[in-house]
Motif scaffolding. Sequence first.
Motif, PDB file in Angstrom:
ATOM      1  N   VAL A 163       0.867  -1.167   0.000  1.00 32.60           N
ATOM      2  CA  VAL A 163       0.000   0.000   0.000  1.00 32.60           C
ATOM      3  C   VAL A 163       0.909   1.223   0.000  1.00 32.60           C
ATOM      4  O   VAL A 163       1.741   1.383   0.888  1.00 32.60           O
ATOM      5  N   SER A 164       0.744   2.073  -1.012  1.00 29.94           N
ATOM      6  CA  SER A 164       1.561   3.279  -1.065  1.00 29.94           C
ATOM      7  C   SER A 164       1.067   4.283  -0.040  1.00 29.94           C
ATOM      8  O   SER A 164      -0.064   4.194   0.464  1.00 29.94           O
ATOM      9  N   ARG A 198       0.188   7.252  -0.621  1.00 30.64           N
ATOM     10  CA  ARG A 198      -0.962   7.926  -1.235  1.00 30.64           C
ATOM     11  C   ARG A 198      -2.238   7.107  -1.018  1.00 30.64           C
ATOM     12  O   ARG A 198      -3.280   7.647  -0.652  1.00 30.64           O
ATOM     13  N   GLU A 199      -2.162   5.797  -1.258  1.00 33.24           N
ATOM     14  CA  GLU A 199      -3.326   4.938  -1.059  1.00 33.24           C
ATOM     15  C   GLU A 199      -3.757   4.907   0.406  1.00 33.24           C
ATOM     16  O   GLU A 199      -4.952   4.939   0.708  1.00 33.24           O
TER      17      GLU A 199
END
Length: 77
Positions: free
Chosen positions: A61-62, A64-65
């Motif tokens: 999971v980045s 941003r996400e």
Amino acid sequence: MRPSDQLAEFTRDALATGKSRQDIRDALSQAGWAPNEVAEALDAWADSDFPTPVPRPRPYVSAREAFFMAFCSWRLR
């Protein structure tokens, strides 16, 4: 190189040369790696008859996400 990268590289190379998972576990334990680190390193590779080690997918999971998911869950409250 980070220690976790060294562990991953060692594990991949050992599997590629045909070492058993138990031999790898023993070598890493004798070198001082914690049992959970050893298990995690071995679990990163599928137990397969394919001639080279097959990596398992890792959840990712980045940032941003993660922010987007947190923001959306906050808005839904």
